[in-house]
Design a protein around this motif. Structure first.
Motif, PDB file in Angstrom:
ATOM      1  N   LYS A  33       2.460  -3.862   1.629  1.00  0.00           N
ATOM      2  CA  LYS A  33       2.244  -2.537   2.221  1.00  0.00           C
ATOM      3  C   LYS A  33       2.889  -1.415   1.406  1.00  0.00           C
ATOM      4  O   LYS A  33       2.855  -0.256   1.814  1.00  0.00           O
ATOM      5  CB  LYS A  33       2.790  -2.503   3.650  1.00  0.00           C
ATOM      6  N   TRP A  34       3.483  -1.756   0.266  1.00  0.00           N
ATOM      7  CA  TRP A  34       4.143  -0.730  -0.542  1.00  0.00           C
ATOM      8  C   TRP A  34       3.148   0.371  -0.936  1.00  0.00           C
ATOM      9  O   TRP A  34       3.519   1.547  -1.034  1.00  0.00           O
ATOM     10  CB  TRP A  34       4.763  -1.355  -1.798  1.00  0.00           C
ATOM     11  N   HIS A  35       1.884  -0.022  -1.166  1.00  0.00           N
ATOM     12  CA  HIS A  35       0.858   0.949  -1.570  1.00  0.00           C
ATOM     13  C   HIS A  35       0.597   1.940  -0.434  1.00  0.00           C
ATOM     14  O   HIS A  35       0.519   3.162  -0.654  1.00  0.00           O
ATOM     15  CB  HIS A  35      -0.425   0.209  -1.950  1.00  0.00           C
ATOM     16  N   LEU A  83      11.703   6.833   6.794  1.00  0.00           N
ATOM     17  CA  LEU A  83      11.733   6.275   8.149  1.00  0.00           C
ATOM     18  C   LEU A  83      10.441   6.585   8.904  1.00  0.00           C
ATOM     19  O   LEU A  83       9.874   5.713   9.580  1.00  0.00           O
ATOM     20  CB  LEU A  83      12.934   6.830   8.916  1.00  0.00           C
ATOM     21  N   GLU A  84       9.977   7.814   8.784  1.00  0.00           N
ATOM     22  CA  GLU A  84       8.756   8.208   9.492  1.00  0.00           C
ATOM     23  C   GLU A  84       7.544   7.452   8.958  1.00  0.00           C
ATOM     24  O   GLU A  84       6.674   7.019   9.733  1.00  0.00           O
ATOM     25  CB  GLU A  84       8.544   9.718   9.358  1.00  0.00           C
ATOM     26  N   ALA A  85       7.481   7.273   7.641  1.00  0.00           N
ATOM     27  CA  ALA A  85       6.357   6.553   7.041  1.00  0.00           C
ATOM     28  C   ALA A  85       6.355   5.087   7.473  1.00  0.00           C
ATOM     29  O   ALA A  85       5.298   4.514   7.769  1.00  0.00           O
ATOM     30  CB  ALA A  85       6.428   6.663   5.518  1.00  0.00           C
ATOM     31  N   VAL A  90      -0.215   2.707  10.592  1.00  0.00           N
ATOM     32  CA  VAL A  90      -0.881   2.019   9.493  1.00  0.00           C
ATOM     33  C   VAL A  90       0.076   1.094   8.737  1.00  0.00           C
ATOM     34  O   VAL A  90      -0.336   0.081   8.168  1.00  0.00           O
ATOM     35  CB  VAL A  90      -1.520   3.039   8.519  1.00  0.00           C
ATOM     36  N   VAL A  91       1.370   1.424   8.741  1.00  0.00           N
ATOM     37  CA  VAL A  91       2.375   0.567   8.098  1.00  0.00           C
ATOM     38  C   VAL A  91       3.032  -0.336   9.137  1.00  0.00           C
ATOM     39  O   VAL A  91       3.197  -1.540   8.933  1.00  0.00           O
ATOM     40  CB  VAL A  91       3.441   1.422   7.375  1.00  0.00           C
ATOM     41  N   ASN A  92       3.457   0.260  10.247  1.00  0.00           N
ATOM     42  CA  ASN A  92       3.967  -0.489  11.400  1.00  0.00           C
ATOM     43  C   ASN A  92       5.127  -1.426  11.049  1.00  0.00           C
ATOM     44  O   ASN A  92       5.152  -2.588  11.441  1.00  0.00           O
ATOM     45  CB  ASN A  92       2.825  -1.294  12.040  1.00  0.00           C
ATOM     46  N   GLU A  93       6.084  -0.893  10.305  1.00  0.00           N
ATOM     47  CA  GLU A  93       7.268  -1.687   9.936  1.00  0.00           C
ATOM     48  C   GLU A  93       8.491  -1.139  10.686  1.00  0.00           C
ATOM     49  O   GLU A  93       9.453  -0.662  10.095  1.00  0.00           O
ATOM     50  CB  GLU A  93       7.489  -1.636   8.422  1.00  0.00           C
TER      51      GLU A  93
END
Length: 230
Positions: A33-35, A83-85, A90-93
């Protein structure tokens, strides 16, 4: 500069500052998910595609290169943005974000806690041990007074106590006075620790206080000085 070393800073302001690359590499592991994370951080698509096509690089290496580019090309880069990203659907980490935020809180508290707070905390952690180890509170109060670590009024009260007062009462009065001294002037903790180190029954506690406070104070000074210069 001495006045800036222990300047307090809110956690909110700390989150608005740019992160360091080592902390990102250590705490942000999102696999493939780094991309997506880079996209949410507004890293250039062509740059992300270029990193994606690198041969012989795993996701950790690609994440590092993405963060490197983000930090060097984004003047407004902040810990809050990361943190927000991470928490975007879409990332959900969320787990990664929560652990990173916990680390940041600990880093902030270590870096920006005023020395008075740190000193009181260290003394408080040793109160139970002192309460058990103090067998001659009147003698210790006399030594503390010589170092100006308790008031004359406290010393007089300790010396006037007759045999009807319990040892626990004497300990309570002395420990309360010592804590008040540290609260009013954190630098007195060093003098208190020296007195305790000179008394056989409390020697180990005094040395432990010196060690803990010395390390804490050095960490605060070094980290704050680093930020001041860089």
């Amino acid at each position: 500069m001495a006045q800036d070393v222990h300047k307090e800073r809110s956690f909110d302001a700390f989150l608005s500052s740019a992160p360091l690359l080592p902390e990102l590499v250590e705490h942000i592991d999102v696999g493939t998910k780094w991309h997506l994370l880079g996209t949410l951080l507004h890293v250039d698509d062509k740059k992300l595609d270029g990193i994606e096509q690198l041969q012989g690089h795993d996701d950790t290496s690609k994440t590092l290169k993405m963060f490197q580019h983000w930090l060097t090309t984004t003047p407004t880069a902040s810990r809050r943005q990361v943190l927000e990203a991470l928490r975007k659907r879409v990332v959900n980490e969320h787990t990664v974000a929560n652990k990173y935020e916990k680390y940041l809180k600990e880093l902030h508290d270590t870096t920006y806690a005023p020395p008075s707070t740190e000193a009181v905390s260290i003394f408080q952690m040793n109160i139970q041990s002192l309460n058990k180890a103090l067998v001659s509170p009147v003698q210790v109060s006399q030594l503390l007074y010589c170092k100006r670590c308790i008031s004359e009024a406290t010393l007089d009260e300790m010396e006037r106590m007759d045999q009807s007062r319990s040892l626990d009462d004497k300990k309570t009065i002395l420990l309360t006075a010592m804590k008040e001294t540290v609260s009013n002037d954190y630098r007195k903790l060093k003098n208190i620790a020296k007195v305790l180190s000179d008394v056989e029954g409390t020697r180990h506690i005094g040395r432990e206080i010196v060690t803990k406070y010395g390390k804490a104070l050095n960490i605060v000074i070094l980290l704050s000085a680093y930020e001041y210069y860089y």
